[in-house]
Design an enzyme around this catalytic site. Structure first.
Site, short mmCIF file in Angstrom:
data_model
loop_
_atom_site.label_atom_id
_atom_site.label_comp_id
_atom_site.label_asym_id
_atom_site.label_seq_id
_atom_site.Cartn_x
_atom_site.Cartn_y
_atom_site.Cartn_z
N ASP A 1 5.30 -1.35 -5.73
CA ASP A 1 4.95 -1.79 -7.08
C ASP A 1 3.89 -2.89 -7.03
O ASP A 1 2.93 -2.88 -7.78
CB ASP A 1 6.20 -2.27 -7.84
CG ASP A 1 7.00 -3.33 -7.09
OD1 ASP A 1 6.67 -3.66 -5.94
OD2 ASP A 1 7.98 -3.84 -7.69
N GLY B 1 11.40 -1.31 -7.37
CA GLY B 1 10.20 -1.58 -8.17
C GLY B 1 9.20 -0.45 -8.30
O GLY B 1 8.54 -0.32 -9.33
N ASP C 1 2.39 -9.07 -3.12
CA ASP C 1 2.26 -10.46 -3.56
C ASP C 1 1.93 -11.32 -2.33
O ASP C 1 0.79 -11.36 -1.89
CB ASP C 1 3.59 -10.84 -4.25
CG ASP C 1 3.61 -12.22 -4.85
OD1 ASP C 1 2.61 -12.66 -5.40
OD2 ASP C 1 4.67 -12.88 -4.78
P1 IMP Z 1 5.87 -10.01 -1.38
O1 IMP Z 1 6.86 -9.80 -0.30
O2 IMP Z 1 5.68 -11.47 -1.69
O3 IMP Z 1 4.55 -9.29 -1.18
O4 IMP Z 1 6.49 -9.45 -2.72
C1 IMP Z 1 6.69 -8.14 -2.88
C2 IMP Z 1 7.87 -7.84 -3.76
O5 IMP Z 1 8.21 -8.94 -4.62
C3 IMP Z 1 7.47 -6.70 -4.66
O6 IMP Z 1 7.87 -5.49 -4.11
C4 IMP Z 1 8.19 -7.04 -5.95
O7 IMP Z 1 9.45 -6.44 -5.97
C5 IMP Z 1 8.36 -8.53 -5.96
N1 IMP Z 1 7.32 -9.20 -6.80
C6 IMP Z 1 6.22 -9.85 -6.37
N2 IMP Z 1 5.49 -10.34 -7.39
C7 IMP Z 1 6.14 -9.97 -8.52
C8 IMP Z 1 5.88 -10.15 -9.92
O8 IMP Z 1 4.87 -10.75 -10.37
N3 IMP Z 1 6.79 -9.61 -10.76
C9 IMP Z 1 7.90 -8.93 -10.34
N4 IMP Z 1 8.19 -8.75 -9.05
C10 IMP Z 1 7.32 -9.25 -8.14
MG MG Z 2 9.44 -4.36 -4.91
#
Ligand code: IMP
Ligand code: MG
Length: 181
Positions: free
Chosen positions: A104, A49, A107
């Site tokens: 990227d 990403g 979340d």
């Molecule tokens: P987390 O582990 O929930 O913080 O998510 C992180 C990873 O999920 C990021 O590195 C992205 O690859 C993917 N991700 C989270 N939100 C989105 C989104 O809105 N669109 C696309 N990919 C996302």
């Molecule tokens: Mg990612």
């Protein structure tokens, strides 16, 4: 760039335009430049990403720096999964260095929360996080976000490296899910 794109079963509309993104990246690069002028930091680009964000940011960094890549996988479709897989990182480039992780999007925070202990085992001097996008309302696993280009609402986005099930990484604008999708 198109105002609307269709990927798989969903429609997305323009949310942040390239011009605005590059202005923000330029200013974050400048800030990191000032903060890291005492050292030769290691920029660690999280694949896939952050490939575009990483490239735009690192190429605006004026000082000496090292570059590393790590593959971290956790997302399936529009959902973050509990299963985080890390691969491809050479411990020798991390040891003793001041590391800036380039992501990227942060979340739920789960991906980096699980990755940080793995990285710390490689004995970096210190670690900070720079992200293109940050969803503060979605954070469940606390990680320190030191640099964020854009704090955004809790909606699914694609483009500038981000994908929906493998598609959409190539767009230079960022798109969000359209209301009618
Ligand atoms: P987390 O582990 O929930 O913080 O998510 C992180 C990873 O999920 C990021 O590195 C992205 O690859 C993917 N991700 C989270 N939100 C989105 C989104 O809105 N669109 C696309 N990919 C996302
Ligand atoms: Mg990612």
């Amino acid at each position: 760039m198109p105002k609307r794109v269709h990927l798989h079963d969903k429609a997305f509309k323009v949310f942040i335009e390239e011009k605005e993104i590059l202005i923000k990246i330029e200013s974050i690069a400048k800030q990191i430049n000032e903060d890291y002028s005492h050292t030769e930091p290691l920029f660690l680009i999280v694949l896939k990403g952050a490939f575009m964000f990483g490239s735009e940011l690192v190429s605006r960094y004026q000082g000496h720096c090292h570059l590393g890549f790590v593959n971290i996988k956790s997302y399936q479709g529009m959902k973050s999964t509990g299963n985080v897989q890390v691969s491809g990182l050479d411990p020798d480039i991390v040891k003793g260095r001041e590391v800036i992780i380039l992501e990227d999007i942060v979340d739920s925070g789960r991906t980096l929360y699980k990755f940080l202990p793995i990285l710390n085992e490689m004995q970096p001097a210190n670690v900070q996080i720079a992200t293109l996008l940050y969803k503060p309302d979605a954070m469940k696993f606390h990680v320190p976000v030191n640099y964020s280009c854009f704090d955004i609402p809790n909606d699914f986005v694609i483009g500038f490296g981000l994908d929906y099930d493998g598609l959409g990484r190539n767009y230079r604008d960022i798109y969000q899910l359209a209301a009618d999708s």
